[in-house]
Write an enzyme that holds these catalytic residues in place. Structure first.
Site, short mmCIF file in Angstrom:
data_model
loop_
_atom_site.label_atom_id
_atom_site.label_comp_id
_atom_site.label_asym_id
_atom_site.label_seq_id
_atom_site.Cartn_x
_atom_site.Cartn_y
_atom_site.Cartn_z
N GLY A 17 0.83 -1.21 0.00
CA GLY A 17 0.00 0.00 0.00
C GLY A 17 0.86 1.25 0.00
CG PHE A 18 0.22 6.10 0.56
CD1 PHE A 18 1.25 6.76 -0.10
CD2 PHE A 18 -0.42 6.73 1.62
CE1 PHE A 18 1.65 8.02 0.32
CE2 PHE A 18 -0.03 7.99 2.04
CZ PHE A 18 1.01 8.63 1.40
CG ASP A 38 -0.90 -5.47 -0.03
OD1 ASP A 38 -1.97 -5.59 -0.64
OD2 ASP A 38 -0.48 -4.38 0.41
N GLY A 43 -3.71 -1.94 -2.21
CA GLY A 43 -2.29 -1.83 -2.52
C GLY A 43 -2.06 -2.17 -3.99
CG LEU A 89 1.39 -0.56 7.82
CD1 LEU A 89 2.34 -0.23 6.69
CD2 LEU A 89 1.18 0.68 8.68
CE1 TYR A 162 -10.43 2.63 8.65
CE2 TYR A 162 -10.60 5.02 8.86
CZ TYR A 162 -9.83 3.88 8.68
OH TYR A 162 -8.48 3.99 8.54
CE LYS A 166 -7.30 0.70 12.07
NZ LYS A 166 -6.49 -0.41 11.48
#
Ligand code: UDP
Length: 352
Positions: A17-18, A38, A43, A89, A162, A166
């Site tokens: 991913g970023f 991943d 990603g 992540l 979301y 989290k």
């Protein structure tokens, strides 16, 4: 950022991913061993292709990747058994994705983290959990501190799924620490930006830059007075590395973000200036889109979101190095001429 190799083996979930790909780059650069998992949902292989070329070949290779979901516990178990530290992540991120795919968001975030903690516990790996400023919800305190109360909207509004997912991740991670002694650190990332971020899932800076480069109007949602603070991904990575290296951080939560606040209207103007500086011209204007047109009816945006990063600074001496102007100039360059433009052109606004 520590430049010396720690000689450790890291497992990075969401490594393509970023943020993940920048983290892999930094760890490999200092000589560490990196494995990623991943599923390439958000990603992209293009993000890590250069790392495979540079570090992923031959018997001495220090970079390995598994294209799989973190919910495949057999694979996750095998990878964790070979690592010292897991940097978790992998998650469903991006306001647009979350609103459009709430089932995927909740399942990926909660069940994925459960799998990661389970295997980390089995092999006594240290875990760094990437959490988010979304967990502060719509509290109107400025700036947000790690021990502030959270204020979420009703469960009928998908955005809050979301934040809630989290939050469960944070609770579960801290529970593994308290009850089972697992070494964990939680990082709450505020808006993080830079090269390789795609606008596809809603992130405002690649969207605005993409729109400006295509000569399309920049779509400011609402009246544009809402504000954010944008951190360069390299500063985010240096925060990750400094906390990974800080034993007293275990069992704690840290904000990671910039404190340079800007309204979204002003951001749109600055993007036009940055694009003009790179290309010599821009034909885009700024338009305002009501939230209910951009998202579903009843969508709630956050008015201001600014972190207090005193805890991180005092603990590790971390300081952000890049200002917004530098971030915009670099991101424009990467989208205008860089490889990212070829692999994933910035998306025009699907909602309008
Ligand atoms: N935003 C906008 N136009 C876009 C995308 C986003 O005006 O095309 C606004 C969005 O409503 C929010 C801010 O930019 O107020 C930051 O949005 P982003 O999705 O990047 O991050 P977050 O909402 O999670 O802070």
């Amino acid at each position: 950022m520590p430049s010396q190799s720690t000689g450790k083996h890291y497992l990075i979930t969401g490594g393509a991913g970023f943020i993940g790909s920048h983290l892999c780059e930094a760890l490999l650069e200092r000589g560490d061993q990196v494995t990623i998992i991943d599923n390439l949902s958000t990603g992209r292989f293009e993000n890590i292709e250069h790392l495979v070329e540079q570090h992923g070949k031959g018997p001495q290779s220090r970079f390995r990747f598994a294209i799989d979901t973190i919910r495949n516990e057999t694979v996750l178990d095998r990878l964790a058994s070979q690592c010292d530290t897991v940097i978790h992540l992998a998650a469903a991120v991006g306001v647009r994705l979350i609103v459009e795919q709430p089932v995927h968001t909740i399942e990926t975030n909660i069940m994925g983290t459960e799998s990661v903690l389970k295997v980390a516990q089995r092999y006594r790996c240290k875990v760094l959990l990437a959490s988010t400023s979304e967990v502060y919800g719509k509290g109107n305190k400025v700036p947000f501190r790690e021990d502030d109360d959270v204020v979420l909207g009703p469960t009928t509004r998908s955005r809050w799924a979301y934040a809630a997912s989290k939050m469960v991740d944070e609770f579960l991670t801290l529970a593994y620490h308290r009850q089972k002694g697992l070494p964990v650190v939680i990082l709450r990332f505020f808006n993080t930006v830079g090269p390789r971020q795609t606008g596809r899932y809603g992130m405002v800076i690649p969207r605005f830059i993409g729109q400006a480069l295509e000569g399309k109007p920049l779509t400011v949602y609402g009246d544009g007075t809402q504000s954010r603070c944008f951190l360069h991904v390299k500063d985010a990575i240096s925060a990750v590395l400094s906390l990974e290296d800080y034993p007293k951080g275990v069992g704690r939560i840290y904000n990671v973000g910039s404190t340079e606040e800007i309204s979204i209207e002003q951001l749109a103007r600055q993007v036009l200036v940055a694009v003009k500086a790179a290309r010599g011209t821009t034909s885009s204007e700024i338009v305002h889109i009501p939230y209910e047109k951009a998202f579903q009816a009843g969508f709630e945006d956050l008015r201001r979101r600014k972190p207090d990063v005193g805890k991180l600074e005092q603990a590790t001496g971390w300081k952000a190095k890049y200002g917004l102007e530098a971030i915009l100039a670099e991101t424009v360059r990467s989208l205008y001429t860089g490889p990212d433009q070829r692999s994933d052109p910035p998306q025009a606004d699907e909602a309008t």
